[in-house]
Design a protein around this motif. Structure first.
Motif, PDB file in Angstrom:
ATOM      1  N   ASN A   1       4.598  -7.781 -43.944  1.00 40.23           N
ATOM      2  CA  ASN A   1       5.224  -8.303 -42.731  1.00 40.23           C
ATOM      3  C   ASN A   1       4.455  -7.888 -41.485  1.00 40.23           C
ATOM      4  OD1 ASN A   1       7.209  -9.458 -44.287  1.00 40.23           O
ATOM      5  ND2 ASN A   1       8.783  -7.956 -43.770  1.00 40.23           N
ATOM      6  N   ALA A   2       3.790  -6.743 -41.544  1.00 41.73           N
ATOM      7  CA  ALA A   2       3.015  -6.259 -40.405  1.00 41.73           C
ATOM      8  C   ALA A   2       1.617  -6.861 -40.369  1.00 41.73           C
ATOM      9  CB  ALA A   2       2.931  -4.730 -40.440  1.00 41.73           C
ATOM     10  N   GLY A   3       1.285  -7.688 -41.367  1.00 48.35           N
ATOM     11  CA  GLY A   3      -0.010  -8.368 -41.354  1.00 48.35           C
ATOM     12  C   GLY A   3      -1.071  -7.743 -42.222  1.00 48.35           C
ATOM     13  N   ALA A   4      -0.735  -6.714 -42.981  1.00 48.05           N
ATOM     14  CA  ALA A   4      -1.729  -6.076 -43.851  1.00 48.05           C
ATOM     15  C   ALA A   4      -1.840  -6.843 -45.169  1.00 48.05           C
ATOM     16  CB  ALA A   4      -1.321  -4.627 -44.137  1.00 48.05           C
ATOM     17  N   ASN A   5      -2.987  -6.740 -45.799  1.00 42.73           N
ATOM     18  CA  ASN A   5      -3.136  -7.294 -47.134  1.00 42.73           C
ATOM     19  C   ASN A   5      -2.493  -6.315 -48.096  1.00 42.73           C
ATOM     20  OD1 ASN A   5      -4.548  -9.563 -46.369  1.00 42.73           O
ATOM     21  ND2 ASN A   5      -6.534  -8.570 -46.518  1.00 42.73           N
ATOM     22  N   ALA A   6      -1.360  -6.699 -48.630  1.00 41.55           N
ATOM     23  CA  ALA A   6      -0.626  -5.823 -49.537  1.00 41.55           C
ATOM     24  C   ALA A   6      -0.504  -6.517 -50.881  1.00 41.55           C
ATOM     25  CB  ALA A   6       0.747  -5.502 -48.965  1.00 41.55           C
ATOM     26  N   GLU A   7      -0.637  -5.752 -51.926  1.00 46.42           N
ATOM     27  CA  GLU A   7      -0.564  -6.292 -53.280  1.00 46.42           C
ATOM     28  C   GLU A   7       0.375  -5.423 -54.090  1.00 46.42           C
ATOM     29  OE1 GLU A   7      -3.680  -5.986 -56.886  1.00 46.42           O
ATOM     30  OE2 GLU A   7      -4.408  -7.101 -55.151  1.00 46.42           O
ATOM     31  N   THR A   8       1.214  -6.053 -54.895  1.00 45.91           N
ATOM     32  CA  THR A   8       2.147  -5.320 -55.739  1.00 45.91           C
ATOM     33  C   THR A   8       1.788  -5.573 -57.189  1.00 45.91           C
ATOM     34  OG1 THR A   8       3.879  -5.607 -54.103  1.00 45.91           O
ATOM     35  CG2 THR A   8       4.582  -4.991 -56.313  1.00 45.91           C
ATOM     36  N   ARG A   9       1.739  -4.492 -57.975  1.00 47.33           N
ATOM     37  CA  ARG A   9       1.495  -4.619 -59.414  1.00 47.33           C
ATOM     38  C   ARG A   9       2.638  -3.931 -60.139  1.00 47.33           C
ATOM     39  NH1 ARG A   9      -3.916  -2.242 -61.088  1.00 47.33           N
ATOM     40  NH2 ARG A   9      -3.368  -0.675 -59.560  1.00 47.33           N
ATOM     41  N   THR A  10       3.136  -4.581 -61.186  1.00 48.14           N
ATOM     42  CA  THR A  10       4.201  -3.987 -61.983  1.00 48.14           C
ATOM     43  C   THR A  10       3.560  -3.077 -63.015  1.00 48.14           C
ATOM     44  OG1 THR A  10       5.524  -5.977 -61.684  1.00 48.14           O
ATOM     45  CG2 THR A  10       6.166  -4.492 -63.479  1.00 48.14           C
ATOM     46  N   LEU A  11       3.959  -1.832 -63.014  1.00 53.42           N
ATOM     47  CA  LEU A  11       3.414  -0.859 -63.946  1.00 53.42           C
ATOM     48  C   LEU A  11       4.249  -0.758 -65.213  1.00 53.42           C
ATOM     49  CD1 LEU A  11       2.455   1.966 -61.439  1.00 53.42           C
ATOM     50  CD2 LEU A  11       0.994   0.161 -62.359  1.00 53.42           C
ATOM     51  N   ARG A  12       5.571  -0.944 -65.062  1.00 61.90           N
ATOM     52  CA  ARG A  12       6.443  -0.854 -66.219  1.00 61.90           C
ATOM     53  C   ARG A  12       7.771  -1.517 -65.909  1.00 61.90           C
ATOM     54  NH1 ARG A  12       8.283   4.992 -68.174  1.00 61.90           N
ATOM     55  NH2 ARG A  12       9.432   4.859 -66.230  1.00 61.90           N
ATOM     56  N   LEU A  13       8.319  -2.212 -66.891  1.00 59.56           N
ATOM     57  CA  LEU A  13       9.672  -2.754 -66.806  1.00 59.56           C
ATOM     58  C   LEU A  13      10.491  -2.075 -67.875  1.00 59.56           C
ATOM     59  CD1 LEU A  13       9.112  -6.598 -66.388  1.00 59.56           C
ATOM     60  CD2 LEU A  13       9.934  -4.990 -64.678  1.00 59.56           C
ATOM     61  N   GLU A  14      11.694  -1.700 -67.516  1.00 57.27           N
ATOM     62  CA  GLU A  14      12.544  -1.003 -68.473  1.00 57.27           C
ATOM     63  C   GLU A  14      13.976  -1.490 -68.305  1.00 57.27           C
ATOM     64  OE1 GLU A  14      13.767   3.651 -69.349  1.00 57.27           O
ATOM     65  OE2 GLU A  14      11.921   3.200 -68.261  1.00 57.27           O
ATOM     66  N   VAL A  15      14.648  -1.769 -69.428  1.00 60.06           N
ATOM     67  CA  VAL A  15      16.042  -2.185 -69.404  1.00 60.06           C
ATOM     68  C   VAL A  15      16.891  -0.963 -69.703  1.00 60.06           C
ATOM     69  CG1 VAL A  15      17.802  -3.643 -70.466  1.00 60.06           C
ATOM     70  CG2 VAL A  15      15.464  -4.515 -70.148  1.00 60.06           C
ATOM     71  N   ILE A  16      17.846  -0.694 -68.829  1.00 60.88           N
ATOM     72  CA  ILE A  16      18.734   0.442 -69.010  1.00 60.88           C
ATOM     73  C   ILE A  16      20.146  -0.095 -69.110  1.00 60.88           C
ATOM     74  CG2 ILE A  16      19.612   2.566 -67.984  1.00 60.88           C
ATOM     75  CD1 ILE A  16      16.920   2.803 -66.515  1.00 60.88           C
ATOM     76  N   GLU A  17      20.803   0.205 -70.190  1.00 58.35           N
ATOM     77  CA  GLU A  17      22.183  -0.241 -70.369  1.00 58.35           C
ATOM     78  C   GLU A  17      23.113   0.824 -69.816  1.00 58.35           C
ATOM     79  OE1 GLU A  17      23.197  -1.746 -74.227  1.00 58.35           O
ATOM     80  OE2 GLU A  17      21.127  -2.401 -74.546  1.00 58.35           O
ATOM     81  N   ALA A  18      24.089   0.388 -69.063  1.00 55.78           N
ATOM     82  CA  ALA A  18      25.055   1.302 -68.480  1.00 55.78           C
ATOM     83  C   ALA A  18      26.219   1.486 -69.430  1.00 55.78           C
ATOM     84  CB  ALA A  18      25.554   0.777 -67.143  1.00 55.78           C
ATOM     85  N   LEU A  19      26.643   2.699 -69.586  1.00 51.94           N
ATOM     86  CA  LEU A  19      27.789   3.026 -70.420  1.00 51.94           C
ATOM     87  C   LEU A  19      29.035   2.974 -69.548  1.00 51.94           C
ATOM     88  CD1 LEU A  19      29.011   3.991 -73.091  1.00 51.94           C
ATOM     89  CD2 LEU A  19      28.529   6.330 -72.349  1.00 51.94           C
ATOM     90  N   ILE A  20      29.958   2.064 -69.847  1.00 52.24           N
ATOM     91  CA  ILE A  20      31.180   1.949 -69.062  1.00 52.24           C
ATOM     92  C   ILE A  20      32.317   2.569 -69.845  1.00 52.24           C
ATOM     93  CG2 ILE A  20      32.802   0.371 -67.976  1.00 52.24           C
ATOM     94  CD1 ILE A  20      30.510  -1.604 -67.648  1.00 52.24           C
ATOM     95  N   LEU A  21      32.935   3.559 -69.292  1.00 47.73           N
ATOM     96  CA  LEU A  21      34.061   4.230 -69.925  1.00 47.73           C
ATOM     97  C   LEU A  21      35.349   3.542 -69.488  1.00 47.73           C
ATOM     98  CD1 LEU A  21      32.919   7.911 -69.374  1.00 47.73           C
ATOM     99  CD2 LEU A  21      32.639   6.522 -71.417  1.00 47.73           C
ATOM    100  N   PRO A  22      36.320   3.432 -70.381  1.00 54.67           N
ATOM    101  CA  PRO A  22      37.571   2.721 -70.050  1.00 54.67           C
ATOM    102  C   PRO A  22      38.276   3.273 -68.811  1.00 54.67           C
ATOM    103  CG  PRO A  22      37.484   3.230 -72.377  1.00 54.67           C
ATOM    104  CD  PRO A  22      36.306   3.883 -71.757  1.00 54.67           C
ATOM    105  N   HIS A  23      38.285   4.561 -68.614  1.00 51.18           N
ATOM    106  CA  HIS A  23      39.000   5.136 -67.482  1.00 51.18           C
ATOM    107  C   HIS A  23      38.249   4.908 -66.157  1.00 51.18           C
ATOM    108  CE1 HIS A  23      36.225   8.392 -68.548  1.00 51.18           C
ATOM    109  NE2 HIS A  23      36.352   8.797 -67.302  1.00 51.18           N
ATOM    110  N   CYS A  24      37.036   4.374 -66.212  1.00 53.75           N
ATOM    111  CA  CYS A  24      36.252   4.140 -64.993  1.00 53.75           C
ATOM    112  C   CYS A  24      36.436   2.721 -64.463  1.00 53.75           C
ATOM    113  CB  CYS A  24      34.774   4.366 -65.265  1.00 53.75           C
ATOM    114  SG  CYS A  24      34.372   6.075 -65.652  1.00 53.75           S
ATOM    115  N   LEU A  25      37.126   1.862 -65.209  1.00 51.63           N
ATOM    116  CA  LEU A  25      37.300   0.482 -64.762  1.00 51.63           C
ATOM    117  C   LEU A  25      38.250   0.436 -63.578  1.00 51.63           C
ATOM    118  CD1 LEU A  25      37.673  -1.292 -68.211  1.00 51.63           C
ATOM    119  CD2 LEU A  25      35.660  -1.191 -66.753  1.00 51.63           C
ATOM    120  N   VAL A  26      37.946  -0.395 -62.649  1.00 50.38           N
ATOM    121  CA  VAL A  26      38.761  -0.532 -61.448  1.00 50.38           C
ATOM    122  C   VAL A  26      39.536  -1.818 -61.492  1.00 50.38           C
ATOM    123  CG1 VAL A  26      38.746  -0.601 -58.945  1.00 50.38           C
ATOM    124  CG2 VAL A  26      37.055   0.744 -60.151  1.00 50.38           C
TER     125      VAL A  26
END
Length: 123
Positions: free
Chosen positions: A98-123
């Motif tokens: 946004n400031a006008g610099a040449n910026a490049e993004t490279r993905t180094l790693r993708l990881e899927v994390i599953e969240a553990l939902i406990l019954p007493h935490c449901l709203v």
């Protein structure tokens, strides 16, 4: 680096704060002061330009209004990138692009994390 004492050139109709801002702006735009560089302290600028502290503050306010510096109370004044502050709250790559610099993004790693939902935490 030795301190260079510079007397503010007088131009008819131009106040000292604007003259100080113009000198510092020239140093920023010419590359003498680069992105992220800290400007001299107010006391050092008072001595350098042979003016009052209030005059220096007004000159720094003028530089800030021109978008060339940002001032952090108690820390100092810093040069912003090409007249634009870099807002890293949106991420460095996007902020630099946004400031006008040449910026490049490279993905180094993708990881899927599953969240553990406990019954007493449901709203």
């Amino acid at each position: 680096m030795p301190m260079v004492r510079r007397v503010v050139p007088s131009s008819p109709g131009t106040g000292k704060p604007e003259q100080i801002a113009t000198v510092l702006e020239h140093e920023i735009r010419s590359g003498v002061l680069g992105f992220g560089d800290r400007l001299q302290s107010e006391n050092e600028l008072v001595q350098r330009f042979s003016v009052s502290r209030n005059t220096v503050r007004k000159g720094l306010e003028e530089l800030s209004s021109r978008g060339l510096i940002t001032t952090k109370v108690g820390i100092g004044s810093f040069v912003t990138f090409d007249g634009k502050p870099v807002d890293d709250s949106i991420g460095w790559s996007r902020a630099l692009a946004n400031a006008g610099a040449n910026a490049e993004t490279r993905t180094l790693r993708l990881e899927v994390i599953e969240a553990l939902i406990l019954p007493h935490c449901l709203v």
